[in-house]
Write a protein that holds these residues in place. Structure first.
Motif, PDB file in Angstrom:
ATOM      1  N   THR A   1      36.118  -1.763 -20.733  1.00  0.00           N
ATOM      2  CA  THR A   1      34.798  -2.351 -20.989  1.00  0.00           C
ATOM      3  C   THR A   1      33.809  -1.941 -19.901  1.00  0.00           C
ATOM      4  OG1 THR A   1      35.948  -4.229 -21.965  1.00  0.00           O
ATOM      5  CG2 THR A   1      33.618  -4.532 -21.457  1.00  0.00           C
ATOM      6  N   GLN A   2      34.275  -1.923 -18.659  1.00  0.00           N
ATOM      7  CA  GLN A   2      33.378  -1.530 -17.565  1.00  0.00           C
ATOM      8  C   GLN A   2      32.935  -0.082 -17.699  1.00  0.00           C
ATOM      9  OE1 GLN A   2      31.938  -3.893 -15.946  1.00  0.00           O
ATOM     10  NE2 GLN A   2      33.351  -5.100 -17.177  1.00  0.00           N
ATOM     11  N   CYS A   3      33.826   0.758 -18.240  1.00  0.00           N
ATOM     12  CA  CYS A   3      33.433   2.150 -18.496  1.00  0.00           C
ATOM     13  C   CYS A   3      32.337   2.196 -19.567  1.00  0.00           C
ATOM     14  CB  CYS A   3      34.631   2.973 -18.973  1.00  0.00           C
ATOM     15  SG  CYS A   3      35.963   3.075 -17.780  1.00  0.00           S
ATOM     16  N   VAL A   4      32.507   1.360 -20.602  1.00  0.00           N
ATOM     17  CA  VAL A   4      31.514   1.328 -21.681  1.00  0.00           C
ATOM     18  C   VAL A   4      30.167   0.818 -21.141  1.00  0.00           C
ATOM     19  CG1 VAL A   4      30.896   0.187 -23.861  1.00  0.00           C
ATOM     20  CG2 VAL A   4      33.206   1.088 -23.531  1.00  0.00           C
ATOM     21  N   VAL A   5      30.228  -0.220 -20.313  1.00  0.00           N
ATOM     22  CA  VAL A   5      28.990  -0.779 -19.759  1.00  0.00           C
ATOM     23  C   VAL A   5      28.296   0.273 -18.885  1.00  0.00           C
ATOM     24  CG1 VAL A   5      28.029  -2.545 -18.223  1.00  0.00           C
ATOM     25  CG2 VAL A   5      29.796  -3.172 -19.879  1.00  0.00           C
ATOM     26  N   ASN A   6      29.038   0.905 -18.001  1.00  0.00           N
ATOM     27  CA  ASN A   6      28.432   1.939 -17.147  1.00  0.00           C
ATOM     28  C   ASN A   6      27.820   3.061 -17.968  1.00  0.00           C
ATOM     29  OD1 ASN A   6      29.043   0.637 -14.813  1.00  0.00           O
ATOM     30  ND2 ASN A   6      30.307   2.258 -13.937  1.00  0.00           N
ATOM     31  N   GLU A   7      28.584   3.501 -18.982  1.00  0.00           N
ATOM     32  CA  GLU A   7      28.098   4.635 -19.759  1.00  0.00           C
ATOM     33  C   GLU A   7      26.848   4.259 -20.562  1.00  0.00           C
ATOM     34  OE1 GLU A   7      28.680   7.537 -19.288  1.00  0.00           O
ATOM     35  OE2 GLU A   7      28.550   8.751 -21.095  1.00  0.00           O
TER      36      GLU A   7
ATOM     37  N   ARG B   1      34.517   9.240 -19.278  1.00  0.00           N
ATOM     38  CA  ARG B   1      34.190   9.974 -18.045  1.00  0.00           C
ATOM     39  C   ARG B   1      34.351   9.085 -16.812  1.00  0.00           C
ATOM     40  NH1 ARG B   1      29.599  12.815 -18.325  1.00  0.00           N
ATOM     41  NH2 ARG B   1      28.814  12.220 -20.371  1.00  0.00           N
ATOM     42  N   TRP B   2      34.215   7.749 -17.021  1.00  0.00           N
ATOM     43  CA  TRP B   2      34.330   6.834 -15.882  1.00  0.00           C
ATOM     44  C   TRP B   2      35.784   6.566 -15.515  1.00  0.00           C
ATOM     45  CZ3 TRP B   2      29.980   5.763 -13.252  1.00  0.00           C
ATOM     46  CH2 TRP B   2      28.785   6.038 -13.911  1.00  0.00           C
ATOM     47  N   GLN B   3      36.716   6.953 -16.405  1.00  0.00           N
ATOM     48  CA  GLN B   3      38.139   6.756 -16.114  1.00  0.00           C
ATOM     49  C   GLN B   3      38.673   7.865 -15.245  1.00  0.00           C
ATOM     50  OE1 GLN B   3      39.789   6.629 -20.109  1.00  0.00           O
ATOM     51  NE2 GLN B   3      40.284   4.466 -19.826  1.00  0.00           N
TER      52      GLN B   3
ATOM     53  N   VAL C   1      24.766   8.942  -7.343  1.00  0.00           N
ATOM     54  CA  VAL C   1      23.833   9.398  -8.372  1.00  0.00           C
ATOM     55  C   VAL C   1      23.581   8.362  -9.469  1.00  0.00           C
ATOM     56  CG1 VAL C   1      24.287  11.851  -8.040  1.00  0.00           C
ATOM     57  CG2 VAL C   1      25.691  10.551  -9.627  1.00  0.00           C
ATOM     58  N   PHE C   2      24.352   7.266  -9.462  1.00  0.00           N
ATOM     59  CA  PHE C   2      24.258   6.284 -10.540  1.00  0.00           C
ATOM     60  C   PHE C   2      23.578   5.016 -10.032  1.00  0.00           C
ATOM     61  CE2 PHE C   2      26.533   3.044 -13.284  1.00  0.00           C
ATOM     62  CZ  PHE C   2      25.842   3.352 -14.445  1.00  0.00           C
ATOM     63  N   THR C   3      22.304   4.826 -10.397  1.00  0.00           N
ATOM     64  CA  THR C   3      21.560   3.688  -9.849  1.00  0.00           C
ATOM     65  C   THR C   3      20.817   2.920 -10.949  1.00  0.00           C
ATOM     66  OG1 THR C   3      19.654   5.128  -9.464  1.00  0.00           O
ATOM     67  CG2 THR C   3      21.144   4.775  -7.599  1.00  0.00           C
TER      68      THR C   3
ATOM     69  N   ALA D   1      24.404  -9.545 -15.126  1.00  0.00           N
ATOM     70  CA  ALA D   1      24.145  -8.738 -16.314  1.00  0.00           C
ATOM     71  C   ALA D   1      25.445  -8.124 -16.833  1.00  0.00           C
ATOM     72  CB  ALA D   1      23.128  -7.650 -15.997  1.00  0.00           C
ATOM     73  N   ARG D   2      26.247  -7.565 -15.920  1.00  0.00           N
ATOM     74  CA  ARG D   2      27.512  -6.936 -16.340  1.00  0.00           C
ATOM     75  C   ARG D   2      28.431  -7.955 -16.995  1.00  0.00           C
ATOM     76  NH1 ARG D   2      27.905  -1.980 -13.231  1.00  0.00           N
ATOM     77  NH2 ARG D   2      29.642  -1.506 -14.576  1.00  0.00           N
ATOM     78  N   VAL D   3      28.507  -9.162 -16.405  1.00  0.00           N
ATOM     79  CA  VAL D   3      29.385 -10.192 -16.957  1.00  0.00           C
ATOM     80  C   VAL D   3      28.898 -10.613 -18.333  1.00  0.00           C
ATOM     81  CG1 VAL D   3      30.204 -12.566 -16.667  1.00  0.00           C
ATOM     82  CG2 VAL D   3      30.152 -11.034 -14.704  1.00  0.00           C
TER      83      VAL D   3
HETATM   84  C1  LIG Z   1      30.407   1.473 -12.665  1.00  0.00           C
HETATM   85  O1  LIG Z   1      29.317   1.710 -11.802  1.00  0.00           O
HETATM   86  C2  LIG Z   1      29.385   1.036 -10.564  1.00  0.00           C
HETATM   87  C3  LIG Z   1      28.114   1.346  -9.822  1.00  0.00           C
HETATM   88  O2  LIG Z   1      27.019   0.683 -10.398  1.00  0.00           O
HETATM   89  C4  LIG Z   1      30.606   1.455  -9.797  1.00  0.00           C
HETATM   90  O3  LIG Z   1      30.696   0.731  -8.588  1.00  0.00           O
HETATM   91  C5  LIG Z   1      31.840   1.192 -10.640  1.00  0.00           C
HETATM   92  O4  LIG Z   1      32.976   1.672  -9.991  1.00  0.00           O
HETATM   93  C6  LIG Z   1      31.698   1.857 -11.997  1.00  0.00           C
HETATM   94  N1  LIG Z   1      32.799   1.455 -12.860  1.00  0.00           N
HETATM   95  C7  LIG Z   1      33.722   2.307 -13.298  1.00  0.00           C
HETATM   96  C8  LIG Z   1      34.736   1.755 -14.198  1.00  0.00           C
HETATM   97  O5  LIG Z   1      33.719   3.468 -12.982  1.00  0.00           O
END
Ligand SMILES: *[C@@H]1O[C@H](CO)[C@@H](O)[C@H](O)[C@H]1NC(C)=O
Ligand code: HEM
Ligand SMILES: *[C@@H]1O[C@H](CO)[C@@H](O)[C@H](O)[C@H]1NC(C)=O
Length: 504
Positions: free
Chosen positions: A361-367, A423-425, A436-438, A453-455
């Motif tokens: 889910t955290q990967c989906v949220v980040n993406e 890609r986040w995995q 680079v991710f802000t 927000a994430r929760v």
């Molecule tokens: C999602 O992004 C945050 C930065 O906002 C990072 O700290 C976190 O590790 C990322 N999550 C995953 C699953 O990569």
């Protein structure tokens, strides 16, 4: 007898010459306008050239200032009203590099699509750069909103806000509140819902709970309707004299302020009478040493509601959109949440440890945050002459830090324009994402609601995928101006899982 004309020739002269004369006059005036046009365009070109060489001599990054006054604003707006606004940045980055000079919303502006530059500017908030919102926005926000505070007051109020949305607050009580409010909303869904509307309701209810402990009801729904008008005013990009939307927004803001003031006064009264202190933000603001005034508390609340009301619901909606278009990701997400649900009874609330176990889910949220870029970037103003990477930004100049430009740059993310939560995995993120991710900004003004927000998004996805299946049938275009959204508010037809269509 009639007198003959004094001069027959003159008579003839006038009539015969008339068309000719008018042609001469026309020709003359024609060439005159042409000449005037020529002169003024030469002058404009000269002025542009002069401005350009002057700016280049000042050591500014290369770029184009577009037309006088409006600059490149219209090109930007036109691009952002389409489904693919990327060429606006791409073309300029290709021609000038990732930091370039342009002219937007009435001012020459240094535009940065460079992660390094963005980080430098964000980190130097209050030292070399300061927040610079347009007057229309800061007036609606109010004097005492976080975005207009500076220095030590800002620092204190920023960490105050953070402490109401941080991990301890979440574990302590917010998690349970969010779980309950999300279920309450989903419980009322019948066959067709406008996802953007529903997620706005949920987000608003969570924010009101956090600020005042109020549960959703008639009061909060009325407040939300007025609030909606205030938000529209933000994006009218206009002046109160010319825009009815803006005037309505100012009126609505006054009503919101009245409603909140009544709540504050009531609470002060209760506390005087010895009622037990609540755990909400209002109680903490009233109890603060320096005693905030009603007006200060109202401004503070209005600003927080604004921040919560546009951003979080957009990400909730777009996460569902991207998942719907990526069935493999949706299947994997469902699996993750069904595992969590299987260990609980139907009515049991999610806990902090459940949230922490939602890795995909955290990967989906980040993406979703990366691709959608609800806050495409932020404006700052140079407080002094600043030198970055060999360029000079003169004192008083505006800088636009484009998060969008960085998040969608193929040098930072492989296949950057595609939604790919996996890609986040792996290590397919080219550079370390923290650099680079802000999506939530950075430095002293980093979004204090980022964890909340994430929760909220994760809890929403949990209940959505475990309770419903859905289809999205209508064509619904995405646009990015004035805000990121889908034009029809993403209508879906939902079906309660394990049963027929629900209409509770
Ligand atoms: C999602 O992004 C945050 C930065 O906002 C990072 O700290 C976190 O590790 C990322 N999550 C995953 C699953 O990569
Ligand atoms: C997905 C959701 C969200 C995104 C993408 C987001 C993004 C951002 C960004 C980029 C900023 C920095 C603005 C700047 O530097 O000028 C910001 C500031 C802020 N956000 Fe959020 N935000 C989100 C949700 C929330 C929520 C739920 C809250 C409620 C607590 C919130 C409260 C604030 C406040 C008060 C500020 C101003 C901070 C300051 O100026 O010091 N945000 N947000
Ligand atoms: C969260 O804020 C509280 C104050 O309400 C503070 O005591 C605590 O240390 C903070 N927790 C984290 C994890 O930052």
């Amino acid at each position: 007898m009639q007198k003959p004309p004094a001069c027959p020739l003159s008579h003839l002269h006038i009539y015969s010459l008339y068309p000719f004369l008018s042609i001469i006059i026309m020709a003359f005036s024609f060439s005159f306008t042409a000449l005037a046009l020529l002169i003024s365009s030469l002058a404009a070109a000269f002025l542009l050239l002069f401005r350009r060489t002057r700016y280049l001599r000042m050591g500014l990054p290369p770029g184009s200032l577009g037309f006088p006054l409006i600059g490149e604003t219209l090109q930007l707006i036109k691009a952002y009203k389409t489904e693919d606004p990327e060429p606006f940045i791409d073309e300029r980055v290709t021609r000038y590099g990732s930091v370039f000079t342009t002219h937007l919303f009435g001012e020459p502006t240094v535009f940065s699509a460079d992660a390094e530059t963005n980080r430098f500017v964000l980190q130097n908030e209050g030292k070399l750069f300061e927040c610079a919102y347009p007057a229309s926005i800061s007036n609606l926000m109010g004097k005492h909103s976080l975005i207009r505070m500076e220095g030590s007051l800002h620092k204190r109020m920023h960490s105050f806000t953070m402490s109401f949305a941080n991990a301890s607050a979440m574990k302590d009580h917010l998690m349970v509140d969010i779980d309950r409010l999300v279920r309450f909303n989903l419980g009322s869904w019948s066959s067709r819902v406008l996802l953007m509307e529903e997620s706005k309701k949920m987000t608003f209810d969570v924010a009101v709970k956090q600020l005042t402990s109020f549960d959703p009801g008639e009061w909060s729904e009325n407040l939300r309707k007025e609030y909606h008008l205030v938000i529209e005013g933000f994006f009218s990009l206009s002046h109160p004299l010319f825009s009815t939307t803006y005037r309505k927004a100012i009126k609505a803001r006054r009503k919101v302020a009245e409603a909140l003031t009544a709540v504050i006064m009531e609470r002060r009264e209760e506390e005087k009478e010895g009622a037990e202190r609540k755990t909400d933000m209002l109680a903490a603001l009233i109890a603060a040493d320096d005693g905030f005034s009603d007006e200060e508390i109202v401004d503070f609340f209005v600003a927080i509601l604004v921040d919560a009301y546009e951003t979080t619901p957009t990400i909730m909606t777009l996460a569902v959109k991207f998942l719907t278009e990526t069935p493999l990701a949706l299947a994997q997400l469902k699996e993750e949440h069904e595992k969590i649900r299987a260990m609980k009874s139907d009515s049991e609330s999610l806990e902090w440890s459940d949230y922490k176990s939602m890795t995909f889910t955290q990967c989906v949220v980040n993406e979703t945050l990366r691709v959608a870029n609800v806050i495409g970037g932020v404006f700052r103003r140079a407080m002094t002459d600043v030198e970055i990477n060999g360029y000079k930004i003169p004192k008083g100049w505006k800088v636009f830090l484009s998060f969008r430009g960085v998040h969608l740059d193929p040098n930072n993310f492989n296949d950057a324009r595609t939604f790919n939560p996996w890609r986040w995995q792996s290590n397919s993120v080219t550079t370390s994402p923290s650099k680079v991710f802000t999506p939530f900004g950075g430095g002293p003004r980093i979004c204090p609601g980022y964890e909340l927000a994430r929760v909220a998004i994760s809890v929403f996805l949990h209940h959505l995928v475990t309770s419903f299946s859905w289809v999205h049938e209508e064509k619904d275009k995405m646009v990015f101006f004035p805000t990121t959204r889908t034009q029809k508010r993403y209508p879906i037809t939902v079906k309660r899982r394990g049963g027929g269509l629900s209409s509770t």
